[in-house]
Design a protein around this motif. Structure first.
Motif, PDB file in Angstrom:
ATOM      1  N   ASP A  72       0.829  -1.204   0.000  1.00 26.90           N
ATOM      2  CA  ASP A  72       0.000   0.000   0.000  1.00 26.90           C
ATOM      3  C   ASP A  72       0.866   1.259   0.000  1.00 26.90           C
ATOM      4  OD1 ASP A  72      -2.256  -1.567   0.017  1.00 26.90           O
ATOM      5  OD2 ASP A  72      -2.561  -1.418   2.195  1.00 26.90           O
ATOM      6  N   ALA A  73       2.006   1.194   0.704  1.00 28.24           N
ATOM      7  CA  ALA A  73       2.911   2.350   0.735  1.00 28.24           C
ATOM      8  C   ALA A  73       3.523   2.591  -0.639  1.00 28.24           C
ATOM      9  CB  ALA A  73       3.999   2.127   1.783  1.00 28.24           C
ATOM     10  N   VAL A  74       3.866   1.505  -1.337  1.00 31.25           N
ATOM     11  CA  VAL A  74       4.411   1.640  -2.696  1.00 31.25           C
ATOM     12  C   VAL A  74       3.370   2.272  -3.613  1.00 31.25           C
ATOM     13  CG1 VAL A  74       5.264   0.381  -4.703  1.00 31.25           C
ATOM     14  CG2 VAL A  74       5.992  -0.296  -2.407  1.00 31.25           C
ATOM     15  N   LEU A  75       2.136   1.804  -3.518  1.00 24.24           N
ATOM     16  CA  LEU A  75       1.075   2.369  -4.356  1.00 24.24           C
ATOM     17  C   LEU A  75       0.833   3.833  -4.029  1.00 24.24           C
ATOM     18  CD1 LEU A  75      -1.471  -0.609  -4.344  1.00 24.24           C
ATOM     19  CD2 LEU A  75      -0.212   0.274  -6.323  1.00 24.24           C
ATOM     20  N   LYS A  76       0.882   4.179  -2.757  1.00 21.27           N
ATOM     21  CA  LYS A  76       0.674   5.570  -2.352  1.00 21.27           C
ATOM     22  C   LYS A  76       1.790   6.461  -2.895  1.00 21.27           C
ATOM     23  CE  LYS A  76      -0.349   8.395   1.722  1.00 21.27           C
ATOM     24  NZ  LYS A  76      -0.515   8.379   3.195  1.00 21.27           N
ATOM     25  N   ARG A  77       3.006   5.908  -2.971  1.00 26.10           N
ATOM     26  CA  ARG A  77       4.132   6.659  -3.525  1.00 26.10           C
ATOM     27  C   ARG A  77       3.872   7.014  -4.988  1.00 26.10           C
ATOM     28  NH1 ARG A  77       8.721   2.969  -4.326  1.00 26.10           N
ATOM     29  NH2 ARG A  77       8.516   2.582  -2.102  1.00 26.10           N
ATOM     30  N   GLY A  78       3.168   6.154  -5.712  1.00 25.04           N
ATOM     31  CA  GLY A  78       2.749   6.473  -7.078  1.00 25.04           C
ATOM     32  C   GLY A  78       3.733   6.111  -8.161  1.00 25.04           C
ATOM     33  N   ARG A  79       4.906   5.592  -7.812  1.00 22.97           N
ATOM     34  CA  ARG A  79       5.896   5.194  -8.810  1.00 22.97           C
ATOM     35  C   ARG A  79       6.957   4.341  -8.137  1.00 22.97           C
ATOM     36  NH1 ARG A  79       9.575   9.890 -11.087  1.00 22.97           N
ATOM     37  NH2 ARG A  79      10.612   8.013 -11.865  1.00 22.97           N
ATOM     38  N   LEU A  80       7.738   3.660  -8.930  1.00 21.78           N
ATOM     39  CA  LEU A  80       8.871   2.917  -8.403  1.00 21.78           C
ATOM     40  C   LEU A  80      10.009   3.897  -8.135  1.00 21.78           C
ATOM     41  CD1 LEU A  80       8.712  -0.160 -10.821  1.00 21.78           C
ATOM     42  CD2 LEU A  80       8.110  -0.139  -8.398  1.00 21.78           C
ATOM     43  N   ASP A  81      10.707   3.701  -7.032  1.00 19.85           N
ATOM     44  CA  ASP A  81      11.751   4.627  -6.583  1.00 19.85           C
ATOM     45  C   ASP A  81      12.940   4.564  -7.550  1.00 19.85           C
ATOM     46  OD1 ASP A  81      13.567   6.169  -5.304  1.00 19.85           O
ATOM     47  OD2 ASP A  81      13.491   5.114  -3.390  1.00 19.85           O
ATOM     48  N   PRO A  82      13.289   5.681  -8.220  1.00 26.47           N
ATOM     49  CA  PRO A  82      14.444   5.671  -9.134  1.00 26.47           C
ATOM     50  C   PRO A  82      15.735   5.243  -8.447  1.00 26.47           C
ATOM     51  CG  PRO A  82      13.134   7.663  -9.428  1.00 26.47           C
ATOM     52  CD  PRO A  82      12.595   6.984  -8.207  1.00 26.47           C
ATOM     53  N   ALA A  83      15.893   5.596  -7.173  1.00 25.48           N
ATOM     54  CA  ALA A  83      17.113   5.202  -6.456  1.00 25.48           C
ATOM     55  C   ALA A  83      17.162   3.692  -6.282  1.00 25.48           C
ATOM     56  CB  ALA A  83      17.155   5.899  -5.097  1.00 25.48           C
ATOM     57  N   ALA A  84      16.021   3.066  -5.989  1.00 25.46           N
ATOM     58  CA  ALA A  84      15.994   1.610  -5.841  1.00 25.46           C
ATOM     59  C   ALA A  84      16.275   0.928  -7.179  1.00 25.46           C
ATOM     60  CB  ALA A  84      14.628   1.176  -5.298  1.00 25.46           C
ATOM     61  N   ILE A  85      15.759   1.489  -8.261  1.00 26.90           N
ATOM     62  CA  ILE A  85      16.027   0.927  -9.587  1.00 26.90           C
ATOM     63  C   ILE A  85      17.520   1.009  -9.897  1.00 26.90           C
ATOM     64  CG2 ILE A  85      15.591   1.208 -12.059  1.00 26.90           C
ATOM     65  CD1 ILE A  85      12.823   2.276 -11.335  1.00 26.90           C
ATOM     66  N   ALA A  86      18.111   2.175  -9.645  1.00 28.54           N
ATOM     67  CA  ALA A  86      19.535   2.350  -9.917  1.00 28.54           C
ATOM     68  C   ALA A  86      20.376   1.413  -9.049  1.00 28.54           C
ATOM     69  CB  ALA A  86      19.933   3.804  -9.679  1.00 28.54           C
ATOM     70  N   ALA A  87      20.025   1.297  -7.776  1.00 25.83           N
ATOM     71  CA  ALA A  87      20.793   0.431  -6.881  1.00 25.83           C
ATOM     72  C   ALA A  87      20.738  -1.015  -7.349  1.00 25.83           C
ATOM     73  CB  ALA A  87      20.253   0.560  -5.461  1.00 25.83           C
ATOM     74  N   TYR A  88      19.586  -1.470  -7.786  1.00 23.14           N
ATOM     75  CA  TYR A  88      19.460  -2.864  -8.227  1.00 23.14           C
ATOM     76  C   TYR A  88      20.298  -3.123  -9.472  1.00 23.14           C
ATOM     77  CZ  TYR A  88      17.499  -7.166 -10.109  1.00 23.14           C
ATOM     78  OH  TYR A  88      17.358  -8.439 -10.619  1.00 23.14           O
ATOM     79  N   PHE A  89      20.156  -2.282 -10.471  1.00 23.41           N
ATOM     80  CA  PHE A  89      20.864  -2.553 -11.724  1.00 23.41           C
ATOM     81  C   PHE A  89      22.360  -2.265 -11.622  1.00 23.41           C
ATOM     82  CE2 PHE A  89      16.510  -2.189 -13.397  1.00 23.41           C
ATOM     83  CZ  PHE A  89      16.452  -3.400 -14.077  1.00 23.41           C
ATOM     84  N   ASN A  90      22.751  -1.369 -10.726  1.00 25.44           N
ATOM     85  CA  ASN A  90      24.180  -1.154 -10.515  1.00 25.44           C
ATOM     86  C   ASN A  90      24.829  -2.351  -9.830  1.00 25.44           C
ATOM     87  OD1 ASN A  90      24.087   1.347 -11.690  1.00 25.44           O
ATOM     88  ND2 ASN A  90      23.921   2.479  -9.756  1.00 25.44           N
ATOM     89  N   GLY A  91      24.032  -3.162  -9.156  1.00 23.11           N
ATOM     90  CA  GLY A  91      24.581  -4.331  -8.469  1.00 23.11           C
ATOM     91  C   GLY A  91      24.687  -5.567  -9.339  1.00 23.11           C
ATOM     92  N   ILE A  92      24.258  -5.475 -10.575  1.00 25.48           N
ATOM     93  CA  ILE A  92      24.311  -6.623 -11.489  1.00 25.48           C
ATOM     94  C   ILE A  92      25.069  -6.204 -12.734  1.00 25.48           C
ATOM     95  CG2 ILE A  92      22.928  -8.213 -12.892  1.00 25.48           C
ATOM     96  CD1 ILE A  92      20.681  -7.873 -10.911  1.00 25.48           C
ATOM     97  N   PRO A  93      26.020  -6.993 -13.189  1.00 24.19           N
ATOM     98  CA  PRO A  93      26.714  -6.643 -14.430  1.00 24.19           C
ATOM     99  C   PRO A  93      25.715  -6.424 -15.565  1.00 24.19           C
ATOM    100  CG  PRO A  93      27.823  -8.456 -13.341  1.00 24.19           C
ATOM    101  CD  PRO A  93      26.541  -8.226 -12.593  1.00 24.19           C
ATOM    102  N   ALA A  94      25.798  -5.268 -16.210  1.00 28.46           N
ATOM    103  CA  ALA A  94      24.830  -4.930 -17.244  1.00 28.46           C
ATOM    104  C   ALA A  94      24.876  -5.892 -18.417  1.00 28.46           C
ATOM    105  CB  ALA A  94      25.063  -3.498 -17.732  1.00 28.46           C
ATOM    106  N   VAL A  95      26.036  -6.543 -18.632  1.00 29.97           N
ATOM    107  CA  VAL A  95      26.151  -7.465 -19.770  1.00 29.97           C
ATOM    108  C   VAL A  95      25.249  -8.686 -19.594  1.00 29.97           C
ATOM    109  CG1 VAL A  95      28.473  -6.762 -20.437  1.00 29.97           C
ATOM    110  CG2 VAL A  95      28.174  -8.503 -18.654  1.00 29.97           C
ATOM    111  N   ARG A  96      24.766  -8.937 -18.376  1.00 32.36           N
ATOM    112  CA  ARG A  96      23.860 -10.072 -18.184  1.00 32.36           C
ATOM    113  C   ARG A  96      22.477  -9.811 -18.785  1.00 32.36           C
ATOM    114  NH1 ARG A  96      25.123 -12.419 -12.103  1.00 32.36           N
ATOM    115  NH2 ARG A  96      27.391 -12.671 -12.385  1.00 32.36           N
TER     116      ARG A  96
END
Length: 782
Positions: A139-163
């Motif tokens: 419910d808190a995520v829905l209230k925020r209205g979007r996925l957190d750009p910082a969380a998106i960046a943190a996730y993809f920065n932790g995985i080699p982009a070539v994968r």
């Protein structure tokens, strides 16, 4: 050094591939010319901007129209996976090359959305967590209205982009680079792309393709083909793969093979993804249970080991593939020219936990996913999705994701699947979407929601009866057993789309009467469908009897009922007002019949003069007959009529004159009781019901008349009419007699069908009454 991949638009973040993540320039281990045999690897530098699925022209999007979309974002119509997550709140919907591709893509996006749904200090939705407040976090995520750009960046920065690169030499996205060494021969690009014929498989609707000259697939086409192969891949023969001395060339079916998936759809892709994330089991996060997506593995798993265990939603949604795939690029790496497609495991993955399918239970107690059926409309599953009642006699469980939906208004349901068998046969993609029903019906319209089950039940009962009636009619028609046939298919194709329209119109109607008379409403559609399937096939009395006997199956359980005691009960009058079906010459025909009847009663010598038309006549009687017919036709000039039309009027007048004077004649024609009037077949049946004529005699006369040409009809018709003068509809008989030269076959078919339809009306009425009584009893019990 660092290589920067710039995303589309100024507001998009940069993906930085450091030397640690990227390593030395990867070899293009799959570049080849267009050939079936495995190519010799050529080392070229991959173009990550072109083949990395995080960014670029991959997935079609429709931007929301209720928001102002920045110009630099609105231009592109395709986005990569990371871009979809970053702009999900601005996107209305996404699309893929096919329904099964979109079904698999949603599962990948659900897993990614769950991973990046958290924010600083708040856990994501991929783990139920020690706080056990997963629903509150959602419910808190829905209230925020979007996925957190910082969380998106943190996730993809932790995985080699070539994968996420389709052509990475070591860990290509959703592929296994080991196949290049473990498979002595590739499967061919045609094997990967749905719709293309490959090997001995069926030629489908994919165009002129052959294994001898395969057409390269675009990157987008290959991307979606890869997804379909992993989720809907066929069982049976595949490319040979040898691992540690174990060689095999067969595989099990993909986890979604043959099944139909149901996905909640919101007003934006953001709402769709959050609503579609299933509730994970407690303490099943990535760090706690090793619940990983394939691109998160540090090393490839052992294909000879046990298939990936489902330990959380990541492995549930992305880790159950039974196939291993490897794409082969051309030299420029802008197209795919070949592919390896083989087994991933020698053991079966768990198919029993998918949260987006309806689970049914067989008589033996085994659970199985509801199959995708291109002939089955989505509305037939709405009551199951709402949890109101089972949609079949077998035990049914709605998709688990619908057990804990968030409170999002106007949620719709999107059904996606592939009508196919377990192996090679692919029939048709299946996709359908409902109006906003889920939370609307659960929260605001309790009465309407309760009516869903009643509507579905009425529609299903009428559909099943129609199917059996059509099969039985065909069996009687062909003297064969009851089985699937052309008539049942034609009837179903006519009925189910009409039934769907009736379902939605009655469901959302605010008129109280819309909740009543459901059985009759759907039965009316079934009657029309039955007529549509059989109407052009009645060429004899036997054909008509077969069709009308089978028609009884539309009216509920067969009841042994005798024939009605009167013609009135043979054709019961409807309670509601019925629109009389006039035709252009009705008034003139009725006037002619009435005038002839009047002359026969009141004009001396009229009967004798008119009777002489069909016998031996003198010049004097012929002149008198002409005078009466001319007067009855007025203001129509008889000389303006064709000889055949004149003959119809004279023959009818002669038949009326042949009726004894003591018999009271009525003109007939369409009226409130008989909106179409009564053809000669119905009149003969009424005489049988009234015990004025034996059924066997009526059959003989009907069979004789319906085989005649025009001369034969004029010869034999008077003999039949003299047997049933009180029941003849003279107006309709005049019309049919006049139209026989142009529509004789159609009129004969109508007479035959009308005869048996009226003859069996008593049994139909009894069956309908018994069915109504049973339905009332069930409603009362409920």
């Amino acid at each position: 050094m660092a290589v920067h991949l710039r995303l589309r638009g100024e507001i998009a973040a940069n993906i930085t591939l450091t030397q640690t993540n990227l390593g030395p320039p990867p070899p293009a281990r799959r570049a080849c010319s267009v050939r079936i045999v495995p190519p010799t690897p050529r080392r070229v530098v991959a173009n990550p901007l072109l083949s990395n699925v995080l960014v670029g022209e991959w997935i079609s999007v429709t931007w929301r129209t209720d928001l102002d979309i920045p110009a630099e974002l609105a231009r592109p119509r395709r986005l990569g996976l990371r871009e979809l997550l970053e702009h999900a709140h601005l996107i209305e919907s996404i699309d893929a090359s096919s329904a099964p591709a979109l079904s698999g893509l949603y599962r990948i996006l659900y897993a990614l959305a769950a991973r990046v749904s958290g924010s600083e200090g708040i856990a994501g939705l991929d783990d139920n967590g020690p706080d056990k407040n997963w629903a509150r976090r959602r419910d808190a995520v829905l209230k925020r209205g979007r996925l957190d750009p910082a969380a998106i960046a943190a996730y993809f920065n932790g995985i080699p982009a070539v994968r996420f690169d389709l052509f990475d030499a070591d860990r290509p996205f959703l592929q296994d680079s080991r196949l290049l060494a473990q498979c002595p021969k590739s499967a061919g690009i045609n094997k990967l792309i749905p719709g293309r014929p490959a090997g001995n498989n069926h030629a489908w609707f994919g165009g002129p393709h052959s294994d001898a000259a395969p057409v390269p697939a675009s990157l987008v086409e290959a991307f979606f083909g890869l997804i379909v192969a992993l989720y809907y891949g066929a069982s049976g023969r595949c490319s040979t793969r040898e691992v540690a001395g174990v060689s095999a060339a067969n595989t099990k079916a993909g986890p979604l093979r043959t099944s139909l998936s149901y996905h909640p759809i919101g007003a934006s892709l953001f709402e769709t993804l959050i609503a579609g994330i299933p509730v994970p089991a407690s303490m099943t996060g990535r760090e706690l249970s090793g619940d990983l997506c394939p691109w998160e593995y540090e090393e490839y798993p052992d294909p000879l080991g046990t298939a990936t265990e489902v330990t959380g939603i990541a492995s549930l949604l992305t880790g159950r593939a039974q196939h291993a795939v490897l794409l082969v690029a051309n030299t420029e790496q802008d197209a795919v020219v070949d592919a390896y497609l083989t087994w991933a495991w020698r053991t079966a993955s768990d198919r029993s936990q998918d949260p987006y399918v309806i689970w049914q239970t067989s008589k033996e107690g085994n659970q199985y996913a509801r199959r995708a059926d291109s002939g089955r409309a989505l509305w037939r599953d709405v009551d199951t999705l709402l949890g109101n009642r089972p949609s079949s006699s077998a035990a049914v469980l709605k998709p688990a994701v619908f057990d804990n939906l968030p409170d999002i208004p106007d949620l719709r349901v999107l059904a996606l699947g592939f009508d196919q068998d377990g192996q090679a046969k692919d029939t048709q993609f299946v996709d359908a979407i409902t109006p906003p029903i889920i939370n609307t019906l659960k929260a605001d319209n309790v009465k309407i929601a309760a009516n869903v089950g009643n509507l579905h039940q009425a529609g299903e009962i009428a559909g099943r009866r129609l199917e059996y009636a059509a099969k039985k009619a065909w069996a009687l028609y062909t003297d064969d057993k009851v089985q699937e046939c052309a008539w049942s298919q034609v009837a179903a194709a006519y009925y189910w789309p009409q039934a769907e329209q009736l379902f939605w119109s009655r469901l959302f109607s605010t008129v109280p009467e819309a909740r009543h008379g459901l059985g009759k409403a759907f039965r009316t559609l079934a009657e029309r469908a039955f007529n549509h399937a059989t109407e052009n096939s009645v060429h004899s009395m036997a054909d008509a009897e077969a069709v009308e006997t089978a028609r009884l199956e539309l009216y509920g359980p067969r009841v042994k009922a005798g024939l009605a005691k009167s013609a009135q009960t043979t054709e019961p009058k409807e309670k509601e007002e019925v629109k009389v079906r006039d035709y252009s010459e009705l008034a003139a025909d009725r006037s002619f019949v009435e005038k002839v009847i009047w002359h026969c009663k009141n004009t001396p010598g009229a009967r004798a003069a008119l009777r002489s038309i069909t016998g031996v006549s003198s010049r004097q009687t012929a002149a008198a007959a002409d005078e009466i017919v001319t007067a009855a036709l007025a203001p129509t000039d008889p000389s303006a009529l064709t000889p055949d039309r004149q003959r119809a009027y004279y023959t009818l007048a002669a038949m009326i004159a042949a009726v004894p004077a003591k018999v009271e004649l009525k003109p007939g024609g369409p009226n409130a009781t008989h909106p179409y009037g009564r053809d000669l077949g119905r009149c003969l049946a009424a005489a049988v019901v009234d015990k004025k004529l034996a059924e066997a005699a009526a059959r003989r006369h009907m069979e004789l008349l319906t085989k005649q040409d025009l001369d034969g009809l004029h010869l034999h018709l008077p003999g039949t009419v003299t047997l049933i003068p009180e029941t003849v509809d003279w107006v309709m008989l005049l019309r049919d007699l006049r139209d026989w030269p142009a529509r004789g076959d159609e009129i004969a078919r109508r007479w035959r069908q009308g005869f048996f339809h009226s003859l069996l009306a008593g049994q139909r009425a009894a069956a309908e009454a018994a069915d109504a009584e049973g339905s009332n009893g069930e409603s009362s019990a409920a």
